[in-house]
Design an enzyme around this catalytic site. Structure first.
Site, short mmCIF file in Angstrom:
data_model
loop_
_atom_site.label_atom_id
_atom_site.label_comp_id
_atom_site.label_asym_id
_atom_site.label_seq_id
_atom_site.Cartn_x
_atom_site.Cartn_y
_atom_site.Cartn_z
N GLU A 53 0.95 -1.35 0.10
CA GLU A 53 -0.13 0.05 -0.18
C GLU A 53 0.72 1.30 -0.10
O GLU A 53 0.60 2.22 -0.67
CB GLU A 53 -0.96 -0.11 1.06
N PHE A 115 -11.17 -7.80 13.41
CA PHE A 115 -10.15 -8.38 12.38
C PHE A 115 -9.85 -7.22 11.44
O PHE A 115 -10.87 -6.71 10.82
CB PHE A 115 -10.64 -9.56 11.69
N GLN A 116 -8.80 -6.94 11.17
CA GLN A 116 -7.98 -6.01 10.46
C GLN A 116 -8.87 -4.37 10.65
O GLN A 116 -9.12 -3.75 9.85
CB GLN A 116 -8.33 -6.34 8.99
N LYS A 165 -17.53 -1.21 5.82
CA LYS A 165 -17.95 -2.21 4.73
C LYS A 165 -19.63 -2.26 4.68
O LYS A 165 -20.05 -2.25 3.57
CB LYS A 165 -17.59 -3.58 4.95
N MET A 484 24.26 9.43 2.68
CA MET A 484 23.84 10.61 3.64
C MET A 484 24.36 10.19 5.02
O MET A 484 24.76 11.00 5.75
CB MET A 484 22.61 11.09 3.47
#
Lengths: 587, 183
Positions: A53, A115-116, A165, A484
Site C-alpha cells: 500500500e 479483524f483488520q 463495509k 548521507m
C-alpha cells in the site's frame, strides 16, 4: 435528473468518475471487496495493482505532481490503511493533493478490535489535511466530492475517507458534484492588493534583491511558473529555488542561481545571506533552507507570498505578508509593478550582480575528477547531457546523497518534471512515484535516480511496473553505503560508520532480470555513456546500476547549526571540526 | 553542551503571554480531537479548554481555549486552528478588544463547628452559593474569573476542601458584534 438509488460502492465509483479520476492505485482486502466488485463492472476507471500500500500512495503522489490532478488511492482496512500512513504524511509535508479511500470494518464492529480494524481516522488525523469516517450512507456522495475539493483547494494535501463495509454494501442516493461553497473551508486565493502594493514598493527600492521560490509555484500550476518567469525577467532580479521548487524557473536561464539551502549553491546561499530585500514565493523557510535561524539573512526586509496563513511568521518573521495563491498574487504584482512604473536602481543591481558573479566564479559544484572510478556527480551530469534533448523527461528520486546530486546536477526547465520527497524525506519514494508518473505519461522518459539503500525499500513495485508494461528506468548510484548517513557520521561522529554499510546487497542486474526487466551495470568511467545510452534505448523497464566512488560526499554544505555564509566545500573540508558541538544535536 | 536547536531556539526572545481564543467549529465527531491533537502535536500549551454546542440548528460548537506562548507562537496557533477544515472562525479575545471571561467551580468542603461557619461566611463574601448541604459538608457553586475562583479555593483549603470541579474558562467579546452570524 432524479437521484438514483445505488449501493455505496457504486456511489464511490460514480463519484470518482464524476471527479474525473481515470486511475486509482490500490490493493484489495476484505473491507474494500465491494468497491473492487464495482471496479470489475466498469471500464472507465483504471486500477493499478501495487505490491504494497505504501507504493500506492507514492505512485499517486507521482501521478499528482506530474499532472497537477488529484492522485487517488484505494486500500483496505487495518494494515492496508497503516501501510499508507507514511505516504500520506509525505504528501502532507510536500502539499500533494491525494484522496485515499480506506476500507473499514462494518460500523457495528468499530471499536470492537475486529479483524483488520484500525482507528484509521485517529491514526491519520495528524498526517492528512482532513479525514472523514462515513457513518451514514446519506453523507457518502457529499463526502466524496468534498474530499476532492479539500484535497486540491488552498494548500493541497492528502484527504482520507474511511469507508465501513456496511456503508459500501448499503443502498443510498447519489448526488452529483455541485459547486456549492464549502460551509467552513474557503481558502483565500486572491492576495490583498494593499499588501501587494507594499511588496512592490519594497522590491522597487531594493539594491540587493533576491527571489526565493518553492513548491507552491509548482502547485499553483504551469501558469504560475510562467508568471514567475515574467516577473523575474521584468525586474532583472536573481532567483533561487528550493528542492521542491526545481523547474518552477528555467535552470538554463542566467538569472537563476541554482538551488539554495543545506546543499544549495554558494551563490544562492550567499545572495540569501547578503540581500537587502527577499521575496519568498510559495516556500516556507524550512530548516533545511534557513540553517541557523538567528543568522538567517540578517539584514534583509522579507516579503512572503503563501496560500497558507500558518506559513507566515512560522519560523522567520517577515515584513510584508501576502496570503494568496502565488499565481494570482504574481499576476497582480506584475500589474502593480507596471502600473507604478517601478524603476529599480540599475546601478546598485549591476553591482549586486557583479558580487553574485564573483560567488558564481567559485564554481561550488566542481568536484575532483577520477579516471578510474565513476564519480556520482559525473553519472548525474552524463545522464542529464544524454537526455536533455528529449522533450519529456521526468525525474524522481529516493532520499539521500543521490537525491542531492540529482538536484544539483540535473537541470529542469519546466515545472512538474521533478518528483522528490522533500519534507518528509521518505526513502523508497522514487520507484513507486516513477511508476505513477509513467502511468500518467505512458510515452515519456521516466527515470528514478536512486541509491542502493533506498531502492530496496520499495523494490517490490518493480513487479507492478512489469505487470503494466511501464518502461520506468531506475538509475542506481551504488556506493555500498547509506551515503548521507555515512557522510554525517564522517562529519559528526568521527567516521565511526555505525550500521551504514550495506552488506549483502543483491546483484542488481540479476534482480532486474528476475522481475523480467533489463539489468545494466557500469563500473568504470569509460562505460558510463554506453550504459546510459543502452538504458535509454531499451523499451523495457531497466535497472541501471552505476558503481560510484564509495566515500564521495555531497558538497557544498551548510553544516547543521551554521549560517548561509558558513558553507563548506568538497576541497577544503576539515572533517574533524566541520560541525560545532552545538550543531551536533541538530538533525 | 548548550542545547541549541534550529527548531526550538527562538531568535526573537519574547515574553510568554496568555491568550483566550474562541473557535467556532462544526459540531462533528472528532473535531475536538483535531483541536487537541493540534496543540499536543505542535507542542502548544492548553491551560483551559471548554466546548459545547452553541447553535443546534447550524450544528456549531464553540471552543474556548486559554493558551500561552510568545506573540509569534500565539499567531501560529491561530493560523493553525484556522487551517482545520471544520473550523469556521478563530477569534483572539485577548487581542480583539474587551471581553468577558467566566468560570464556574463546584467546591466540596467537609467540616463541622467553627470551620463550617467560617466556610459559609467566606462563601457569602464571594457570592458562592451552597447547592448541596449535609450536616458535615457543603457544595458551593462559584462563578467568576479565574483569579476569583483561585482566591476562593485557597481560602477553602484550610476549612476542609475535599473535592473540586471546574469548568474552565468561557469567554465572549463585549459589544454588539457576533462571531457566529445570524440564525
Amino acid at each position: 435528473m432524479a437521484n438514483v438509488e445505488m449501493n455505496g460502492s457504486a456511489i464511490v465509483i460514480k463519484a470518482l468518475h464524476d471527479q474525473g479520476v481515470d486511475v486509482v492505485f490500490g490493493y484489495p482486502g476484505g473491507a474494500v471487496l465491494p468497491i473492487y466488485d464495482e471496479i470489475f463492472k466498469q471500464n472507465k476507471l483504471r486500477h493499478i495493482l501495487v505490491r504494497q500500500e505504501g507504493g500506492a500512495v507514492h505512485a499517486a503522489e507521482g501521478y499528482a505532481r506530474s499532472t497537477g490532478k488529484v492522485g487517488c488511492v484505494l486500500v483496505t482496512s487495518g494494515p492496508g490503511a497503516t501501510n499508507a500512513v507514511t505516504g500520506l504524511l509525505d504528501a502532507m509535508l510536500d502539499s500533494i493533493p491525494l484522496v485515499c479511500l480506506c476500507g473499514q470494518v462494518p460500523t457495528h464492529l468499530i471499536g470492537n478490535d475486529a479483524f483488520q480494524e484500525a482507528d484509521t481516522t485517529g491514526i491519520t488525523r495528524p498526517c492528512t489535511k482532513h479525514n472523514y469516517l462515513v457513518k451514514d450512507i446519506k453523507d457518502l456522495a457529499r463526502i466524496m466530492h468534498e474530499a476532492f475539493y479539500v484535497a486540491q483547494s488552498g494548500r493541497p494535501g492528502p484527504v482520507v475517507i474511511d469507508l465501513p463495509k456496511d456503508i459500501l454494501m448499503g443502498m443510498g442516493e447519489y448526488m452529483p458534484p455541485t459547486k456549492v461553497k464549502h460551509k467552513s473551508y474557503n481558502p483565500r486565493v486572491k492576495g490583498d492588493i494593499s499588501d501587494i502594493k507594499d511588496a512592490v514598493k519594497l522590491l522597487a527600492k531594493a539594491k540587493k534583491p533576491i527571489i526565493y521560490a518553492g513548491g507552491g509555484v509548482v502547485n499553483s500550476g504551469p501558469g504560475a511558473a510562467q508568471l514567475l518567469k515574467q516577473f523575474t525577467q521584468l525586474t532583472g532580479f536573481p532567483i533561487t529555488l528550493t528542492l521542491m521548487g526545481l523547474g518552477a524557473y528555467p535552470a538554463s536561464d542566467s538569472q537563476y542561481l541554482g538551488m539554495l539551502g543545506m546543499h544549495g549553491t554558494y551563490e544562492a546561499n550567499m545572495s540569501m545571506h547578503d540581500c537587502d530585500v527577499m521575496l519568498c514565493i510559495g516556500a516556507r523557510f524550512d530548516d533545511r533552507i534557513t540553517g541557523r535561524l538567528d543568522a538567517f539573512s540578517p539584514n534583509s526586509k522579507k516579503i512572503h507570498v503563501d496560500i497558507d496563513p500558518s506559513s507566515i511568521n512560522k519560523s522567520v518573521r517577515v515584513d510584508v505578508a501576502v496570503v494568496g495563491d502565488v499565481g494570482h498574487v504574481l499576476e497582480d504584482m506584475i500589474k502593480v509593478w507596471r502600473a507604478s512604473q517601478a524603476k529599480v536602481d540599475q546601478k546598485a543591481l549591476k553591482q549586486w550582480w557583479k558580487k553574485i558573479e564573483d560567488w558564481r566564479a567559485k564554481d561550488c559544484l566542481a568536484y575532483q575528477k577520477d579516471a578510474k572510478v565513476i564519480k556520482p556527480q559525473l553519472a548525474i551530469q552524463r545522464l542529464y547531457e544524454l537526455t536533455k534533448h528529449r522533450k519529456d523527461v521526468y525525474i524522481t528520486t529516493e532520499v539521500g546523497q543521490h537525491q542531492m546530486w540529482a538536484a544539483q546536477y540535473f537541470k529542469f526547465d519546466k515545472p512538474n518534471h521533478w518528483m522528490t520527497s522533500g519534507g518528509l524525506g521518505t526513502m523508497g519514494y522514487g520507484l513507486p512515484a516513477a511508476m505513477g508518473v509513467q502511468v500518467a505519461h505512458p510515452d515519456a522518459l521516466v527515470i528514478d535516480i536512486a541509491g542502493e539503500a533506498s531502492i530496496l525499500m520499495n523494490i517490490q513495485e518493480l513487479s507492478t511496473i512489469m505487470q503494466y508494461g511501464l518502461p520506468v528506468k531506475v538509475f542506481i548510484l551504488n556506493n555500498q553505503y547509506m551515503g548521507m548517513v555515512r557522510q554525517w557520521q564522517e562529519l559528526l561522529h568521527g567516521s565511526r560508520y555505525s550500521e551504514s554499510y550495506m552488506q549483502a546487497l543483491p546483484d542488481f542486474v540479476k534482480l532486474a532480470e528476475s522481475f523480467g526487466a533489463v539489468g545494466l551495470r557500469a563500473t568504470k568511467p569509460e562505460e558510463l555513456d554506453d550504459v546510459i545510452t543502452k538504458m535509454l534505448e531499451t523499451e523495457n523497464s531497466v535497472i541501471c546500476e552505476i558503481a560510484v566512488a564509495q566515500e564521495e560526499n555531497c558538497f557544498p554544505m551548510i553544516p547543521s547549526g551554521a549560517a548561509h555564509n558558513e558553507m563548506i566545500f568538497g576541497a577544503d573540508v576539515d572533517t574533524e571540526n566541520a560541525v560545532s558541538e552545538d550543531g551536533m544535536v541538530l538533525v | 553542551m548548550a542545547t541549541t536547536s534550529i527548531y526550538g531556539e527562538n531568535p526573537y526572545h519574547e515574553d510568554v503571554l496568555t491568550h483566550t481564543i474562541s473557535v467556532l467549529v462544526d459540531n462533528e465527531p472528532g473535531v475536538l480531537a483535531r483541536v487537541i491533537g493540534l496543540f499536543s502535536g505542535r507542542g502548544y500549551n492548553i491551560e483551559s479548554l471548554t466546548v459545547a454546542e452553541t447553535r443546534h440548528k447550524q450544528g456549531l460548537s464553540r471552543i474556548t481555549i486559554v493558551t500561552s506562548g510568545t506573540a509569534m507562537i500565539i499567531e501560529q496557533i491561530k493560523a493553525q486552528l484556522g487551517r482545520l477544515v471544520p473550523v469556521h472562525s478563530v477569534s483572539d479575545l485577548t487581542l480583539d478588544g474587551p471581553s468577558v471571561e467566566r468560570e464556574l467551580a463546584l467546591v466540596k468542603v467537609d467540616g463541622t463547628g467553627e470551620k463550617r461557619v467560617e466556610a459559609l461566611r467566606i462563601a457569602d463574601i464571594f457570592r458562592a452559593r451552597p447547592v448541596d448541604a449535609t450536616t458535615e459538608s457543603f457544595v458551593f457553586e462559584i462563578v467568576g474569573n479565574t483569579e476569583k475562583l483561585n482566591a476562593f479555593i485557597e481560602l477553602m483549603k484550610p476549612l476542609g476542601l475535599v473535592d473540586l470541579s471546574r469548568t474552565g474558562v468561557v469567554a465572549i467579546a463585549r459589544g454588539p458584534e457576533s462571531m457566529e452570524g445570524q440564525d
